[in-house]
Design a protein around this motif. Structure first.
Motif, short mmCIF file in Angstrom:
data_model
loop_
_atom_site.label_atom_id
_atom_site.label_comp_id
_atom_site.label_asym_id
_atom_site.label_seq_id
_atom_site.Cartn_x
_atom_site.Cartn_y
_atom_site.Cartn_z
N SER A 5 8.21 -10.44 6.24
CA SER A 5 6.75 -9.84 4.85
C SER A 5 6.87 -10.84 4.16
CB SER A 5 7.04 -8.08 4.54
OG SER A 5 8.52 -8.25 4.29
N VAL A 6 5.64 -10.77 2.99
CA VAL A 6 5.82 -11.52 1.45
C VAL A 6 5.66 -10.38 0.63
CG1 VAL A 6 4.01 -13.08 2.80
CG2 VAL A 6 2.97 -11.70 1.19
N ALA A 7 6.34 -11.32 -0.87
CA ALA A 7 6.51 -10.35 -1.53
C ALA A 7 5.76 -10.67 -3.19
CB ALA A 7 8.09 -9.71 -2.23
N ALA A 8 5.61 -10.16 -4.16
CA ALA A 8 4.24 -10.13 -4.65
C ALA A 8 5.42 -9.83 -6.30
CB ALA A 8 3.10 -10.54 -4.82
N ASN A 25 7.07 -2.50 -14.25
CA ASN A 25 7.63 -3.66 -13.27
C ASN A 25 6.95 -3.76 -12.32
OD1 ASN A 25 9.19 -5.39 -15.29
ND2 ASN A 25 10.91 -4.17 -15.25
N ALA A 26 6.46 -4.66 -11.32
CA ALA A 26 5.86 -4.49 -10.13
C ALA A 26 6.41 -5.81 -8.76
CB ALA A 26 3.93 -4.77 -10.15
N TRP A 85 -1.11 -10.84 -4.02
CA TRP A 85 -0.53 -10.77 -5.47
C TRP A 85 -1.71 -10.56 -6.88
CZ3 TRP A 85 1.46 -12.51 -9.42
CH2 TRP A 85 1.47 -13.35 -10.53
N LEU A 86 -2.69 -9.53 -5.65
CA LEU A 86 -3.76 -9.26 -6.63
C LEU A 86 -3.42 -7.57 -6.70
CD1 LEU A 86 -7.44 -10.70 -5.04
CD2 LEU A 86 -5.85 -11.62 -7.09
N ILE A 87 -2.52 -7.59 -5.79
CA ILE A 87 -1.67 -5.85 -5.55
C ILE A 87 -1.53 -5.51 -6.84
CG2 ILE A 87 -0.60 -4.21 -4.69
CD1 ILE A 87 -1.75 -5.16 -1.84
N ALA A 88 0.10 -6.70 -7.03
CA ALA A 88 0.85 -6.63 -8.20
C ALA A 88 -0.22 -6.51 -8.90
CB ALA A 88 1.98 -7.31 -8.23
#
Length: 843
Positions: A785-788, A742-743, A733-736
C-alpha cells in the motif's frame, strides 16, 4: 396581479444579457413605453424595440462624456413622486413631468474592473456608477408605486411573472423584496468603491489584486432557511448564502427534500463535495479509452492518474472541437512592448459595452501611439528589455507541451516571437489560470537553461486572455497565431503550418482544416453514443473513472475509484462499512435507476454477508444522511424514495434487478437529502476566500486550490515509485488534503483502506490509519500500500510505523530539519518517497 397600471419603464443596463427579450415582453404584452440611455437604447433599437431616448425626456444631451445622463428632475421626480400625494401629482403636472413606473438597472462592473492587475486609477474612477445607484435607490424608496428592478436573470423573470399574475406572492411583498435587493446591492457596491479608494490613500498605494484582502469587507448574505439546530440541539442555526449567488446546496431546501437539512449535514456535505470534486477534476479523461482495452478481470489496472498523465507520450497539439472553451492568450517579454507602443497595444479603455475595449481580436485594430504612456512605463522598469532567440523559443515550446500534457490542455496553435507569445488552446481552466500556468512553466524552464544578467524576469506581469464564444469558428484565430510576422517558432495541430515546414495558405487548405474539425466532432459524438449503448443504463463518469466517497465528520471514511461505478461504490463502502453508515455519499456521475437500486440494497449485498461470515468489522445496518451527485434521474429518485421498485432487467448490481424488486423499500430512502450539485469536474474558483470566525472577528484566507502540481514533485529516494504506486499515491495525496490534520491516508488499488485523521501527533495518525486498515479487513492490502501525509514527518518514527505495516511508497511535502533521516529510513528498506513541496494543513 399588480394592483396598479404600469405604463413607463426606464431601462439603463451595463450587462445587457436578456434585456432585449425582457423589453420586448413589456412592449408586446403590456403596452409599455420604454425610456433608455445611450448603449442600452441602441441595443434595444437594434432588436426592433421602440425606445424613447432619455434626452427626449429631459431636453438635455448627455454631458461630461456620459457622466450626466439621468441626473435630472424630469427623471428623478418621475420616479420619486408619491402617487397617493395630490401635491406631488400637481407638481408633476405643473412641470410637464410624466411618472416613471418601473426602473430597470444594473451597475458598472467596478469590482471586476479593479480586480484586473492592469487596471489604472483612471479606469477605476470611470467605473464608479453614479446614475445607476441613484435611480435604483429612488425607485426602491418609492417601491409602493415604482417597480425597482436590479436587472439580474432572477429579477427579470420574476417581474414578468408578476405582471402576468403568475406569482403567489402579493404585490406589496414582491415590491418590498425587489426594493430590499436594490439597497443591498448598492450597499455592497459602495463598500467596494470605498475600499478601493482607501487602498489608494496608503503610503504605498496598491491595487486590490495585489492587496488580496480588502481593508473593509461587507459580506451580504441572504437567509435561505432556518435549520433544526446547530452542531448541538441547544444551538440555533440557519443556512445563508452570498447575496445574488447560487450555491451547490440550494437543492437541499427545495420541495423535493423531505426533511430540513441539518447544520452538521451541510458541513459534511460540503466536505464530501469538495473531495469528490477534487478527484473528479484530477482524473485523466484518456483513461476511459485505455480502460476499454483492459482484460475484464484486471481490476488493479484501473488506477488513478491525473489529467493527461496516462497519454504523456501523445502530443497535446490537437484540432479544436466546436463548443469547448477556447482561449487566445497573449503576453510579452519584459520591457519590450509597453503601453502606448506605436506598433499597437491592448487598450484598457472602459466603455459602456465592456470593461475594456478589446483591440487584440483578429481583424480588429490595436490602440496606437501614446508616447507618454511608454515613457512612464520605462521609468518603472528595473532592468533591460528581454528579447528571445531560437534557443529560448525551443525551451519555452518544450515547457508549453509538457504543461499541456500534464494539465489536459488541447494546444491548437502557438507562436513565439522575439518579444511576445500567442497561445490558442482549449481547456476547462479559465483564461487567467491558463495564462499563469504557461507563463510560469516557461519562465521556470527558461530560468533553468539560461541566465538573465540584467533583467528581473522573462515576462511582463500581465497579459491578455481572450475567450472565444462557444460555437465560434476558430479558423480566424488559428490564422492569426500561425501567420505572425517574425515568428521564431510556430506549432499548430495542422503540421503544415509549423515554422520551417511547407505552409499551405490556400483557401482550399483552410476549408479542409475546418472540415476536419467537424469530422472529429462527429466521430467523438458517435464514439460517445456507442460507449453509452455498450454500458447500458449504468452511468458513465465525466472524465474517465467513477469516483465514490463516504464522509463522516468532514473526513473520508471510504473512497473508491474504478472504471465501473458499481466497483467504485464497492471499494468505497468496504473501506470502512461501519463508518459509512449514517454518513454522506458523493459520486461524480449522474445517478441512474440501476445505480440507485444497487445503493439501496447496500446492506443486503455487502454488509449482511460480512455479519453472516462473522467478520469483526461487520456493520449493523446502513443508511446515508445526504447523497450528492451531479444529477439524479427521475426513475432513480422514485426508487430511492420507495415510490417504485428497482428495474426488472439485469443491472450491474450483484443480484439481478428482478431479485431487487422483490425486496421492501428502505425507510432511510424516504428521508435522505438528495443534492444535485451539477458537474463536479469544473475548475474551482481562483478568487474564492475562506472565512473562519474567531472571538471578535474573522480570519480570511484564499482557498487551497493546489492539487496534483506534479511539476514540483521530487522523488527523493533511491527507488522510484512504480506506476501502480504512483496511481495510488496521487489518490492518497488528494484524500489527505481533504482530511483534518494531522492526516495520514493509506490507499491500495484505487481504494482508501485507512485514514488517520485529526490527531495531535503525526505518529498517532500513522498508528490509527494502519489500525483501521487491519480492523476493517484490509490486512492483506497493507502489503504494497501507499501512504500520504498532509505535512512533513518531523522524525523517522512515523514512516517506520507505516513501513512496518507494509507501506512501500510515501508522499509528503518535505521540509523537516530531519528530512535526511526520513529519506535514509526509506532507502534502508527499499521504500519510495516523493516530496511535493506543498503542505495541506486542514483545521
Amino acid at each position: 396581479m399588480p394592483t396598479q397600471r404600469i405604463r413607463r419603464a426606464l431601462i439603463a443596463v451595463y450587462d445587457k444579457t436578456g434585456i432585449a427579450n425582457f423589453a420586448r415582453a413589456l412592449v408586446d404584452e403590456f403596452d409599455f413605453e420604454i425610456i433608455s440611455t445611450g448603449g442600452t437604447a441602441k441595443h434595444l433599437k437594434d432588436a426592433g424595440i421602440p425606445v424613447t431616448i432619455v434626452e427626449e425626456v429631459t431636453g438635455f444631451p448627455e454631458l461630461l462624456d456620459g457622466r450626466v445622463k439621468t441626473l435630472h428632475p424630469k427623471i428623478h421626480a418621475g420616479i420619486l413622486a408619491d402617487r397617493d400625494n395630490p401635491e406631488h401629482m400637481r407638481q408633476l403636472a405643473e412641470h410637464g413631468i410624466q411618472p416613471i413606473d418601473m426602473v430597470v438597472v444594473n451597475l458598472y462592473p467596478f469590482e471586476k474592473t479593479v480586480a484586473d492587475p492592469a487596471c489604472k486609477f483612471e479606469d477605476a474612477i470611470e467605473m464608479i456608477d453614479i446614475g445607476g445607484p441613484c435611480m435604483l435607490r429612488a425607485a426602491a424608496k418609492n417601491h409602493r408605486h415604482v417597480l425597482p428592478v436590479l436587472a439580474t436573470e432572477w429579477a427579470l423573470d420574476a417581474v414578468l411573472r408578476h405582471l402576468r399574475g403568475q406569482l403567489d406572492e402579493d404585490s406589496v411583498r414582491f415590491r418590498a423584496k425587489l426594493a430590499g435587493r436594490c439597497f443591498l446591492r448598492t450597499r455592497g457596491y459602495d463598500g467596494h468603491v470605498g475600499d478601493y479608494l482607501l487602498l489608494q490613500s496608503l503610503d504605498s498605494p496598491v491595487s486590490p489584486s495585489e492587496q488580496a484582502f480588502a481593508l473593509f469587507t461587507c459580506l451580504l448574505l441572504t437567509k435561505i432557511s432556518d435549520l433544526r439546530y446547530g452542531e448541538n440541539a441547544h444551538q440555533r442555526a440557519a443556512y445563508q448564502r452570498y447575496f445574488e449567488q447560487s450555491t451547490p446546496f440550494d437543492s437541499a431546501f427545495d420541495s423535493s427534500t423531505p426533511t430540513n437539512t441539518s447544520f452538521n449535514n451541510l458541513i459534511d456535505a460540503d466536505a464530501a463535495r469538495g473531495l469528490c470534486a477534487e478527484l473528479a477534476r484530477s482524473i485523466n479523461p484518456a483513461q476511459r479509452a485505455a480502460g476499454d482495452q483492459r482484460a475484464a478481470g484486471d481490476q488493479r489496472a484501473a488506477g488513478f492518474s491525473p489529467r493527461g498523465q496516462l497519454n504523456a507520450g501523445a502530443s497535446p497539439l490537437a484540432p479544436p472541437t466546436i463548443g469547448d472553451p477556447t482561449w487566445l492568450l497573449t503576453w510579452t517579454t519584459y520591457g519590450t512592448w509597453l503601453p502606448g507602443d506605436p506598433r499597437g497595444y491592448v487598450s484598457r479603455t472602459p466603455t459602456e459595452s465592456g470593461t475594456h475595449e478589446i483591440f487584440n481580436a483578429p481583424g480588429q485594430p490595436y490602440s496606437t501611439d501614446q508616447p507618454e504612456l511608454s515613457e512612464a512605463a520605462k521609468d518603472r522598469m528595473d532592468g533591460e528589455p528581454v528579447l528571445l532567440d531560437a534557443r529560448h523559443a525551443a525551451a519555452a515550446s518544450d515547457a508549453f507541451m509538457k504543461a499541456a500534457a500534464a494539465h489536459n490542455i488541447r494546444l491548437v496553435a502557438y507562436a513565439i516571437m522575439p518579444n511576445h507569445v500567442h497561445v490558442l488552446c482549449q481547456a476547462t481552466q479559465n483564461g487567467p489560470e491558463l495564462l499563469r500556468l504557461f507563463k510560469g512553466v516557461s519562465s521556470r524552464r527558461l530560468g533553468q537553461a539560461f541566465s538573465l544578467a540584467s533583467s528581473p524576469r522573462w515576462w511582463t506581469k500581465s497579459g491578455s486572455t481572450r475567450h472565444l464564444k462557444p460555437g465560434d469558428d476558430p479558423t480566424a484565430a488559428i490564422d492569426y497565431v500561425c501567420e505572425q510576422l517574425n515568428s521564431l517558432l510556430v506549432r499548430c495541430f495542422d503540421g503544415r503550418r509549423n515554422k520551417g515546414a511547407i505552409r499551405s495558405d490556400s483557401k482550399a487548405a483552410r476549408a479542409k482544416a475546418r472540415g476536419s474539425i467537424g469530422e472529429i466532432d462527429r466521430a467523438l459524438e458517435k464514439n460517445k453514443a456507442a460507449r453509452a449503448e455498450a454500458r447500458g443504463s449504468l452511468p458513465e463518469a465525466r472524465g474517465s473513472l467513477a469516483v465514490v466517497c463516504f464522509i463522516k465528520h468532514t473526513n473520508a471514511c471510504g473512497v473508491g475509484v474504478a472504471d465501473d461505478p458499481a466497483e467504485a461504490y464497492r471499494r468505497a463502502y468496504l473501506g470502512d462499512p461501519n463508518a459509512a453508515m449514517g454518513g454522506i455519499l458523493a459520486v461524480n456521475f449522474p445517478v441512474t435507476a440501476d445505480f440507485a437500486a444497487m445503493v439501496m440494497e447496500t446492506y443486503d449485498r455487502l454488509g449482511k454477508p460480512l455479519r453472516e461470515s462473522g467478520a469483526p468489522h461487520a456493520p449493523g445496518g446502513f443508511f446515508v444522511e445526504v447523497w450528492i451527485a451531479p444529477s439524479f434521474e427521475n426513475a432513480a429518485v422514485e426508487i430511492i424514495r420507495g415510490a417504485t421498485r428497482a428495474p426488472t432487467g439485469e443491472s450491474n448490481a450483484e443480484s439481478p434487478g428482478s431479485a431487487l424488486s422483490a425486496r421492501p423499500k428502505k425507510k432511510w430512502g424516504e428521508n435522505v437529502r438528495l443534492l444535485a450539485v451539477g458537474d463536479l469536474s469544473q475548475p474551482p474558483a481562483t478568487d474564492e476566500l475562506v472565512y473562519r470566525s474567531i472571538a471578535g472577528g474573522m480570519l480570511v484566507q484564499t482557498a487551497d486550490t493546489v492539487g496534483l502540481n506534479e511539476d514540483l514533485w521530487e522523488v527523493v529516494t533511491k527507488r522510484r515509485p512504480t506506476d501502480s504506486e504512483m496511481s495510488d499515491l496521487r489518490l492518497a495525496w488528494l484524500i489527505a488534503k481533504h482530511t483534518k490534520s494531522n492526516a495520514i491516508s493509506l490507499c491500495k488499488d484505487g481504494m482508501l483502506i485507512g485514514n488517520g485523521a485529526g490527531q495531535m501527533s503525526r505518529i498517532m495518525s500513522c498508528r490509527i490509519a494502519t489500525w483501521l486498515a487491519r480492523e476493517n479487513g484490509h490486512a492483506d492490502k497493507l502489503a504494497g500500500s501507499v501512504a500520504a501525509s498532509d505535512a512533513f514527518f518531523p522524525f523517522a518514527d512515523g514512516p517506520n510505523i507505516l513501513i512496518d505495516a507494509g507501506v512501500t511508497a510515501i508522499i509528503q511535502p518535505g521540509g523537516s530539519k530531519r528530512d535526511e533521516d526520513v529519506i535514509h529510513a526509506c532507502d534502508e528498506r527499499g521504500v519510495a518517497m516523493i516530496f511535493t513541496g506543498t503542505r495541506h494543513f486542514k483545521h
